[in-house]
Design a protein around this motif. Structure first.
Motif, PDB file in Angstrom:
ATOM      1  N   ARG A  52     -48.802 -75.314  16.363  1.00 17.70           N
ATOM      2  CA  ARG A  52     -48.224 -75.566  15.041  1.00 17.70           C
ATOM      3  C   ARG A  52     -48.557 -74.437  14.070  1.00 17.70           C
ATOM      4  O   ARG A  52     -47.726 -74.056  13.238  1.00 17.70           O
ATOM      5  N   GLU A  53     -49.765 -73.913  14.155  1.00 19.65           N
ATOM      6  CA  GLU A  53     -50.202 -72.878  13.224  1.00 19.65           C
ATOM      7  C   GLU A  53     -49.481 -71.550  13.449  1.00 19.65           C
ATOM      8  O   GLU A  53     -49.040 -70.892  12.505  1.00 19.65           O
ATOM      9  N   PHE A  54     -49.343 -71.160  14.728  1.00 19.43           N
ATOM     10  CA  PHE A  54     -48.804 -69.833  15.037  1.00 19.43           C
ATOM     11  C   PHE A  54     -47.376 -69.875  15.581  1.00 19.43           C
ATOM     12  O   PHE A  54     -46.720 -68.839  15.623  1.00 19.43           O
ATOM     13  N   GLY A  55     -46.909 -71.038  15.996  1.00 25.17           N
ATOM     14  CA  GLY A  55     -45.549 -71.153  16.505  1.00 25.17           C
ATOM     15  C   GLY A  55     -45.349 -70.342  17.778  1.00 25.17           C
ATOM     16  O   GLY A  55     -46.269 -70.121  18.567  1.00 25.17           O
ATOM     17  N   ALA A  56     -44.107 -69.886  17.950  1.00 24.37           N
ATOM     18  CA  ALA A  56     -43.792 -69.087  19.136  1.00 24.37           C
ATOM     19  C   ALA A  56     -44.514 -67.749  19.134  1.00 24.37           C
ATOM     20  O   ALA A  56     -44.680 -67.120  20.182  1.00 24.37           O
ATOM     21  N   GLY A  57     -44.967 -67.298  17.968  1.00 24.20           N
ATOM     22  CA  GLY A  57     -45.696 -66.042  17.896  1.00 24.20           C
ATOM     23  C   GLY A  57     -47.008 -66.076  18.646  1.00 24.20           C
ATOM     24  O   GLY A  57     -47.566 -65.014  18.965  1.00 24.20           O
ATOM     25  N   PHE A  58     -47.506 -67.261  18.949  1.00 24.43           N
ATOM     26  CA  PHE A  58     -48.738 -67.373  19.730  1.00 24.43           C
ATOM     27  C   PHE A  58     -48.570 -66.755  21.112  1.00 24.43           C
ATOM     28  O   PHE A  58     -49.528 -66.212  21.678  1.00 24.43           O
ATOM     29  N   LEU A  59     -47.361 -66.834  21.670  1.00 20.33           N
ATOM     30  CA  LEU A  59     -47.102 -66.309  23.005  1.00 20.33           C
ATOM     31  C   LEU A  59     -46.923 -64.796  23.021  1.00 20.33           C
ATOM     32  O   LEU A  59     -47.085 -64.168  24.072  1.00 20.33           O
ATOM     33  N   THR A  60     -46.581 -64.210  21.895  1.00 19.22           N
ATOM     34  CA  THR A  60     -46.279 -62.786  21.849  1.00 19.22           C
ATOM     35  C   THR A  60     -47.300 -61.972  21.071  1.00 19.22           C
ATOM     36  O   THR A  60     -47.204 -60.749  21.015  1.00 19.22           O
ATOM     37  N   SER A  61     -48.271 -62.614  20.474  1.00 14.96           N
ATOM     38  CA  SER A  61     -49.260 -61.914  19.665  1.00 14.96           C
ATOM     39  C   SER A  61     -50.410 -61.407  20.528  1.00 14.96           C
ATOM     40  O   SER A  61     -50.848 -62.078  21.469  1.00 14.96           O
ATOM     41  N   THR A  62     -50.912 -60.227  20.198  1.00 13.79           N
ATOM     42  CA  THR A  62     -52.074 -59.654  20.885  1.00 13.79           C
ATOM     43  C   THR A  62     -53.351 -59.819  20.065  1.00 13.79           C
ATOM     44  O   THR A  62     -54.395 -59.286  20.452  1.00 13.79           O
ATOM     45  N   ALA A  63     -53.280 -60.525  18.963  1.00 12.91           N
ATOM     46  CA  ALA A  63     -54.439 -60.666  18.074  1.00 12.91           C
ATOM     47  C   ALA A  63     -55.432 -61.659  18.654  1.00 12.91           C
ATOM     48  O   ALA A  63     -55.068 -62.607  19.351  1.00 12.91           O
ATOM     49  N   TRP A  64     -56.703 -61.429  18.358  1.00 16.27           N
ATOM     50  CA  TRP A  64     -57.748 -62.414  18.645  1.00 16.27           C
ATOM     51  C   TRP A  64     -58.869 -62.190  17.636  1.00 16.27           C
ATOM     52  O   TRP A  64     -59.835 -61.468  17.891  1.00 16.27           O
ATOM     53  N   ASN A  65     -58.710 -62.778  16.472  1.00 16.27           N
ATOM     54  CA  ASN A  65     -59.632 -62.577  15.361  1.00 16.27           C
ATOM     55  C   ASN A  65     -60.273 -63.912  14.989  1.00 16.27           C
ATOM     56  O   ASN A  65     -59.656 -64.749  14.325  1.00 16.27           O
ATOM     57  N   PRO A  66     -61.527 -64.136  15.411  1.00 14.05           N
ATOM     58  CA  PRO A  66     -62.171 -65.429  15.140  1.00 14.05           C
ATOM     59  C   PRO A  66     -62.894 -65.486  13.801  1.00 14.05           C
ATOM     60  O   PRO A  66     -63.596 -66.469  13.535  1.00 14.05           O
ATOM     61  N   ASN A 258     -60.132 -57.888  24.649  1.00 15.88           N
ATOM     62  CA  ASN A 258     -58.878 -58.519  24.271  1.00 15.88           C
ATOM     63  C   ASN A 258     -57.952 -57.495  23.602  1.00 15.88           C
ATOM     64  O   ASN A 258     -57.669 -57.553  22.408  1.00 15.88           O
ATOM     65  N   ARG A 259     -57.525 -56.532  24.395  1.00 15.50           N
ATOM     66  CA  ARG A 259     -56.549 -55.552  23.921  1.00 15.50           C
ATOM     67  C   ARG A 259     -55.573 -55.251  25.051  1.00 15.50           C
ATOM     68  O   ARG A 259     -55.902 -55.390  26.227  1.00 15.50           O
ATOM     69  N   MET A 260     -54.389 -54.817  24.673  1.00 10.70           N
ATOM     70  CA  MET A 260     -53.331 -54.595  25.631  1.00 10.70           C
ATOM     71  C   MET A 260     -53.670 -53.404  26.532  1.00 10.70           C
ATOM     72  O   MET A 260     -53.861 -52.290  26.043  1.00 10.70           O
ATOM     73  N   PRO A 261     -53.761 -53.606  27.836  1.00 10.57           N
ATOM     74  CA  PRO A 261     -54.073 -52.483  28.734  1.00 10.57           C
ATOM     75  C   PRO A 261     -52.853 -51.593  28.935  1.00 10.57           C
ATOM     76  O   PRO A 261     -51.719 -52.061  28.979  1.00 10.57           O
ATOM     77  N   THR A 262     -53.108 -50.306  29.044  1.00 12.00           N
ATOM     78  CA  THR A 262     -52.046 -49.340  29.348  1.00 12.00           C
ATOM     79  C   THR A 262     -52.206 -48.754  30.736  1.00 12.00           C
ATOM     80  O   THR A 262     -51.353 -47.986  31.185  1.00 12.00           O
ATOM     81  N   SER A 263     -53.290 -49.081  31.415  1.00 14.39           N
ATOM     82  CA  SER A 263     -53.554 -48.576  32.751  1.00 14.39           C
ATOM     83  C   SER A 263     -54.234 -49.668  33.563  1.00 14.39           C
ATOM     84  O   SER A 263     -54.840 -50.594  33.005  1.00 14.39           O
ATOM     85  N   LEU A 264     -54.140 -49.567  34.879  1.00 11.00           N
ATOM     86  CA  LEU A 264     -54.830 -50.520  35.742  1.00 11.00           C
ATOM     87  C   LEU A 264     -56.338 -50.389  35.645  1.00 11.00           C
ATOM     88  O   LEU A 264     -57.069 -51.305  36.031  1.00 11.00           O
ATOM     89  N   PHE A 265     -56.808 -49.261  35.139  1.00 11.73           N
ATOM     90  CA  PHE A 265     -58.243 -49.025  35.021  1.00 11.73           C
ATOM     91  C   PHE A 265     -58.751 -49.277  33.607  1.00 11.73           C
ATOM     92  O   PHE A 265     -59.864 -48.873  33.270  1.00 11.73           O
ATOM     93  N   ASP A 266     -57.961 -49.957  32.794  1.00 13.61           N
ATOM     94  CA  ASP A 266     -58.401 -50.359  31.455  1.00 13.61           C
ATOM     95  C   ASP A 266     -59.043 -51.743  31.528  1.00 13.61           C
ATOM     96  O   ASP A 266     -58.587 -52.604  32.293  1.00 13.61           O
ATOM     97  N   PRO A 267     -60.082 -51.982  30.739  1.00 11.78           N
ATOM     98  CA  PRO A 267     -60.628 -53.347  30.659  1.00 11.78           C
ATOM     99  C   PRO A 267     -59.650 -54.272  29.959  1.00 11.78           C
ATOM    100  O   PRO A 267     -58.886 -53.862  29.094  1.00 11.78           O
ATOM    101  N   SER A 268     -59.672 -55.526  30.349  1.00  6.47           N
ATOM    102  CA  SER A 268     -58.785 -56.516  29.739  1.00  6.47           C
ATOM    103  C   SER A 268     -59.447 -57.878  29.854  1.00  6.47           C
ATOM    104  O   SER A 268     -60.673 -57.975  29.971  1.00  6.47           O
ATOM    105  N   THR A 269     -58.668 -58.929  29.847  1.00  4.71           N
ATOM    106  CA  THR A 269     -59.202 -60.275  29.976  1.00  4.71           C
ATOM    107  C   THR A 269     -58.152 -61.169  30.608  1.00  4.71           C
ATOM    108  O   THR A 269     -56.981 -60.788  30.719  1.00  4.71           O
TER     109      THR A 269
END
Length: 320
Positions: A52-66, A258-269
């Motif tokens: 409800r808070e983020f709507g469909a943007g929850f699926l497309t957002s790369t943010a993670w700010n607690p 929690n950031r968008m990887p650009t390579s297979l050798f980038d850290p992600s989650t």
């Protein structure tokens, strides 16, 4: 004159015992559906405030700010990390599992089949946290020094695909390392399934193919695989399901960035790793906890979509 023996009496079908057994089996099947529905409903209701808070943007957002007061959460990065690591793990594990099954059923001498088969099955009994610790202390340095650097220097400059192998981070924890650990974890499930179903092929089918002059590989490709493809795909899907939901092993080696990887050798989650890392710190009823529950619901959806697509492709293949 001897009398003919009386025919044996047959217990009538449909007695009380049969009806009790039928209802017990039916109840067990319904119980599984109820439990699955209850889990999905709990996750959906728990994640509803985030939707409800983020709507469909929850699926497309790369943010993670607690940070309180500026909270903003998105599911795109963990969703992509989950799917990419699982698919890459399948691509790494399936050829090796097929080779193991082919060796055990067609090439290995009888005295070697049992110990090798037992060793493969024992891999499935190792706890996932042990895989994660081993991956962190053993596999990460190997990937960092011998795989990431080598591939980055040799293939990083290629057009179109070079960016996938570029070395933007030199920690060794990355999507590729997580996929490698996942591939080792799901290997015994896929290999054991393939071995068991390959052994169920009637020997007369293979002997007929050998009698026509076929090689071992031709028998495997033309006889064994078509006969067992449904079970083989089922074993692969079993491994894929394990890879999609794995938590602790991935948490150790993926980097948890929690950031968008650009390579297979980038850290992600991944969804499972971010939930495992941050759920204990979330407050009951907070927007962060709701976002984590929403991620859990999305993991169910992703698993369902992947399995549904595989079933559809398999059914289309069988009809063809």
């Amino acid at each position: 004159m001897l009398e003919a023996p009386a025919p044996p009496t047959r217990r009538p079908v449909g007695g009380a015992g049969d009806r009790v057994f039928e209802w017990l089996c039916r109840g067990a099947g319904i119980l599984v559906l109820l439990l699955l529905g209850a889990i999905i409903l709990t996750l959906f209701l728990g994640g509803l405030p985030a939707f409800r808070e983020f709507g469909a943007g929850f699926l497309t957002s790369t943010a993670w700010n607690p940070v309180e007061g500026r909270e903003n959460y998105g599911a795109l990065v963990p969703m992509l990390g989950t799917v990419i690591s699982a698919i890459l793990a399948i691509l790494l594990a399936v050829p090796v599992a097929f080779g193991i099954a082919f060796f055990l059923t067609e090439l290995a001498p009888p005295w070697l089949r049992r110990p090798v088969g037992t060793a493969i099955e024992l891999l499935a009994a190792i706890p996932s946290i042990i895989y994660g610790m081993w991956g962190l202390f053993v596999l990460v340095p190997i990937v960092q020094q011998y795989i990431q650097m080598t591939l980055g220097e040799a293939l990083g400059g290629l057009p179109l695909i070079g960016f996938l192998l570029a070395s933007n981070s030199f920690t060794g924890t990355s999507i590729f390392t997580a996929s490698l650990v996942l591939a080792i974890m799901i290997l015994p499930f896929i290999a054991a399934t393939m071995r068991d179903v390959f052994e169920q092929v009637p020997p007369v089918y293979k002997e007929s193919a050998y009698g026509l002059g076929s090689t071992r590989w031709e028998v495997m490709r033309g006889v064994v695989l078509p006969y067992t493809r449904v079970s083989v795909v089922g074993g692969i899907m079993l491994g894929l399901g394990r890879a999609l939901g794995e938590t602790m092993a991935v948490t150790f080696v993926i980097g948890n960035a929690n950031r968008m990887p650009t390579s297979l050798f980038d850290p992600s989650t991944t969804i499972a790793s971010i939930v495992a890392m941050e759920f204990p710190e979330s407050l009951m009823g907070s927007l962060k906890q709701s976002s984590l529950l929403a991620l859990g619901f999305l993991l169910f959806v992703i698993s369902f979509i992947v399995l549904a697509i595989s079933r559809f492709l398999l059914r289309s293949r069988l009809k063809a």
